[in-house]
Every structure is written in structure tokens, then in C-alpha cells.
Design a protein around this motif. Structure first.
Motif, PDB file in Angstrom:
ATOM      1  N   PHE A 237       0.630 -20.025 -34.463  1.00  0.00           N
ATOM      2  CA  PHE A 237       0.703 -20.967 -35.576  1.00  0.00           C
ATOM      3  C   PHE A 237       1.609 -20.419 -36.672  1.00  0.00           C
ATOM      4  O   PHE A 237       2.453 -21.137 -37.234  1.00  0.00           O
ATOM      5  N   THR A 238       1.426 -19.162 -36.977  1.00  0.00           N
ATOM      6  CA  THR A 238       2.195 -18.550 -38.057  1.00  0.00           C
ATOM      7  C   THR A 238       3.684 -18.534 -37.729  1.00  0.00           C
ATOM      8  O   THR A 238       4.536 -18.819 -38.587  1.00  0.00           O
ATOM      9  N   ALA A 239       4.007 -18.185 -36.461  1.00  0.00           N
ATOM     10  CA  ALA A 239       5.413 -18.103 -36.067  1.00  0.00           C
ATOM     11  C   ALA A 239       6.094 -19.479 -36.142  1.00  0.00           C
ATOM     12  O   ALA A 239       7.179 -19.620 -36.730  1.00  0.00           O
ATOM     13  N   PHE A 240       5.456 -20.498 -35.555  1.00  0.00           N
ATOM     14  CA  PHE A 240       6.050 -21.832 -35.581  1.00  0.00           C
ATOM     15  C   PHE A 240       6.142 -22.376 -37.003  1.00  0.00           C
ATOM     16  O   PHE A 240       7.154 -22.970 -37.398  1.00  0.00           O
ATOM     17  N   ALA A 241       5.051 -22.178 -37.756  1.00  0.00           N
ATOM     18  CA  ALA A 241       5.070 -22.683 -39.126  1.00  0.00           C
ATOM     19  C   ALA A 241       6.119 -21.963 -39.954  1.00  0.00           C
ATOM     20  O   ALA A 241       6.764 -22.558 -40.829  1.00  0.00           O
ATOM     21  N   GLY A 242       6.342 -20.688 -39.649  1.00  0.00           N
ATOM     22  CA  GLY A 242       7.362 -19.936 -40.383  1.00  0.00           C
ATOM     23  C   GLY A 242       8.760 -20.465 -40.099  1.00  0.00           C
ATOM     24  O   GLY A 242       9.600 -20.543 -41.005  1.00  0.00           O
ATOM     25  N   VAL A 243       9.007 -20.805 -38.831  1.00  0.00           N
ATOM     26  CA  VAL A 243      10.332 -21.305 -38.458  1.00  0.00           C
ATOM     27  C   VAL A 243      10.568 -22.692 -39.051  1.00  0.00           C
ATOM     28  O   VAL A 243      11.588 -22.974 -39.685  1.00  0.00           O
ATOM     29  N   TRP A 244       9.599 -23.581 -38.857  1.00  0.00           N
ATOM     30  CA  TRP A 244       9.803 -24.961 -39.329  1.00  0.00           C
ATOM     31  C   TRP A 244       9.550 -25.107 -40.832  1.00  0.00           C
ATOM     32  O   TRP A 244       9.820 -26.148 -41.413  1.00  0.00           O
ATOM     33  N   GLY A 245       9.104 -24.083 -41.427  1.00  0.00           N
ATOM     34  CA  GLY A 245       8.874 -24.182 -42.861  1.00  0.00           C
ATOM     35  C   GLY A 245      10.000 -23.614 -43.705  1.00  0.00           C
ATOM     36  O   GLY A 245       9.855 -23.495 -44.930  1.00  0.00           O
TER      37      GLY A 245
END
Length: 322
Positions: free
Chosen positions: A275-283
Motif C-alpha cells: 500500500f505504501t509503495a503504490f500510494a507513494g508512487v501515485w501520490g
């Protein structure tokens, strides 16, 4: 405190006698005096020392107490100390019995113990043919009574150990309590070993080979006491070994459970890391990220994150980490 002071002749009770007359009865042929004291004071011990002409070193041990089980000879007198074991609730308490056995007298001094030996005296008086053997038989009867009382103690230790073993593979929260109970049981077994092992050597010197004249006619009886002690010592060794094994198993169970907890924490940490990795990229909100202006970008992002996390959860579950 004086419990009994009795004179016997030819194996039969003459009468209860006053302390000051002890020396007179000791002069009679085929007669011996049996005196029992409980937690005596200094004056009572001094009186007995004078009446029986006891050795000062033996008297000092009887007065001070807290002696390891032993057998010592002082002239024609045999001095034996034994530990009396008895439970008070869940605690195993240790008292002491000191016995002076001379050619025509027996003096027993009991300290820090509630259980008396009136039954031993009654048993001896019911067997005048045995009591004719004099102070040697009385010494045996007292030692045998003390050793026989060890059997219920070791029975209770074994029962308590079995109860703990039944819970070794129980819930995790019980492991700490099990280890505490095992260490408490180990302390009790050590207390009993301190009473039994030295007594093996002491009793072993009362039969076979050169023995004190006082017990020359009762050697076979002391061999029987020695056999009982060997049986108890063997059972104590088994209890000790089982306790050590149970402690190791309990500690291993704790370590295994801690490892399982670490696996679970690592698994969930890995899942949330996705979750953290994806949210970091798309955020990051760069201007030329195609997903930002795509109508289905947000649902697809959530679906992708959920799918990857679901797959990881399935893999960890299959591996037994969760």
C-alpha cells in the motif's frame, strides 16, 4: 518441651519416670530409657546431657540444629540427625530429628516439625520381642518412620509434575506460569534431595562390615531403610531429569511462539508496505502522470493495490506465516 520419658525392661514398659530419676534407671540390668523432646530449651538439653553423659559436640549440634543428615559415633553413643519433611499448603518445610542412642538409652530431639512420633513408640511397645533389642531397634524405628514419610512427599512431587506436563503444550499465556511452577517444583525436589542423599551414607554405615555396637542386632533393619532411601533417590533423579526436560520444552515453546508472532508481524508489514509503495508512487502528483487525467485511474489503482495485497496475503497464509 518433654514429650515422653519412659523406662523399659526386657522389652516391656516399666513406667513413665521423672527426668531426675533417669540416671537411677540406667543402672538397672536389661533396662533402657527412651526420652523424647520437642523444641527443647537450653536448660532441658543441659539436663539431658548430665543424665546421659552426652558428648558436648553432639549436644552442640542438637542445640544449634540445621544439620545435614549424618551419623557420628561418640564412644558407645551413636548420634544421628535426620530431616523431617512435611507440606504446609504448597510449601515443603524441613524440620529435624536428632537421636542419641546409647547402650541403655535413646534421646530424640525434634525441631521445627509438627508431626510427632507417638505412633512409633506405640508400635515398638506392641512388639516387645523387638524392643528387647534395646536402643538399636528404637533408632531404627525412628529412622524408618522418617523415611516412610518421604514417600507421600515424593508422590506429591510426581503428581504436581504430571499436572504441569499436561499444560506444557497449552496456551501461550500459560507457559510463563508453567516455568514458574517448574522452578518451584525443582526447589522442592532439591530440598528433598538434601534430606535423602546424605542420609544414604549415614544409614549405610549402620549395616554391613564394622557397625556401632548399639545397632549390631538391627543391621538387617537398617539395610531395609537404606533400600527405601535408594528407591526414593531414584525417583527424585527421575523427577529432576523430567523437570529439566520440561523447562527446556517450555522455553522452546515460548521461542517457537515468539517466532510465529514475528512471522505474522513481518507478513502484515510486507502487505502494508505494498500500500505504501503504490500510494507513494501515485501520490507524487507530477504534471505528466497519465493516470491523473484518466477517468478510471483511481479505481484501477485501488484494484491493483488490493489485488497485490490479496495475493501476498494468500501466499503468506499458504506458507503458514499468518
Amino acid at each position: 518441651m518433654l514429650i515422653n520419658c519412659v523406662a523399659y525392661q526386657e522389652g516391656k514398659k516399666l513406667s513413665d519416670i521423672p527426668v531426675e530419676d533417669i540416671s537411677e534407671y540406667l543402672k538397672l540390668p536389661d533396662t533402657f530409657v527412651w526420652v523424647a523432646l520437642r523444641d527443647p530449651d537450653q536448660a532441658e538439653i543441659a539436663t539431658m546431657q548430665e543424665e546421659f553423659a552426652l558428648h558436648e559436640l553432639a549436644v552442640e549440634d542438637a542445640v544449634r540444629g540445621h544439620q545435614r543428615p549424618k551419623m557420628e559415633e561418640y564412644g558407645d553413643c551413636v548420634f544421628v540427625t535426620l530431616q523431617i519433611l512435611e507440606f504446609a499448603g504448597d510449601e515443603l518445610n524441613s524440620g529435624e530429628l536428632a537421636v542419641f542412642a546409647g547402650p541403655n538409652y535413646v534421646l530424640s530431639v525434634r525441631r521445627d516439625a509438627n508431626q510427632g512420633f507417638l505412633g512409633v513408640r506405640a508400635r515398638a511397645e506392641r512388639e516387645p520381642h523387638q524392643l528387647k533389642k534395646g536402643s538399636g531397634f528404637v533408632l531404627y524405628a525412628l529412622a524408618d518412620a522418617v523415611v516412610d514419610r518421604y514417600f507421600p512427599v515424593v508422590d506429591r512431587l510426581e503428581a504436581e509434575l504430571e499436572s504441569i506436563e499436561d499444560h506444557i503444550f497449552g496456551k501461550v499465556g500459560e507457559q510463563r506460569a508453567n516455568i514458574e511452577r517448574l522452578y518451584a517444583l525443582k526447589r522442592k525436589s532439591q530440598t528433598m534431595r538434601h534430606a535423602v542423599i546424605p542420609l544414604l551414607d549415614a544409614v549405610g554405615r549402620l549395616y554391613g562390615g564394622r557397625v556401632p555396637p548399639v545397632v549390631s542386632e538391627t543391621q538387617d533393619y537398617f539395610r531395609d531403610v537404606h533400600d527405601h532411601l535408594l528407591r526414593i533417590a531414584g525417583r527424585l533423579d527421575a523427577v529432576r531429569d523430567t523437570i529439566n526436560t520440561a523447562i527446556q520444552v517450555s522455553l522452546s515453546m515460548v521461542a517457537i511462539e515468539e517466532n510465529d508472532i514475528s512471522k505474522k508481524l513481518a507478513s502484515y508489514a510486507a502487505i502494508f508496505a505494498v500500500f505504501t509503495a503504490f500510494a507513494g508512487v501515485w501520490g507524487m502528483n507530477f504534471e505528466f502522470m497519465p493516470e491523473l487525467k484518466w477517468r478510471y485511474g483511481y479505481p484501477v489503482a485501488l484494484a491493483t493495490m488490493a489485488s497485490v495485497c490479496g495475493y501476498m496475503y494468500w501466499r503468506f497464509k499458504k506458507a503458514g506465516w499468518i
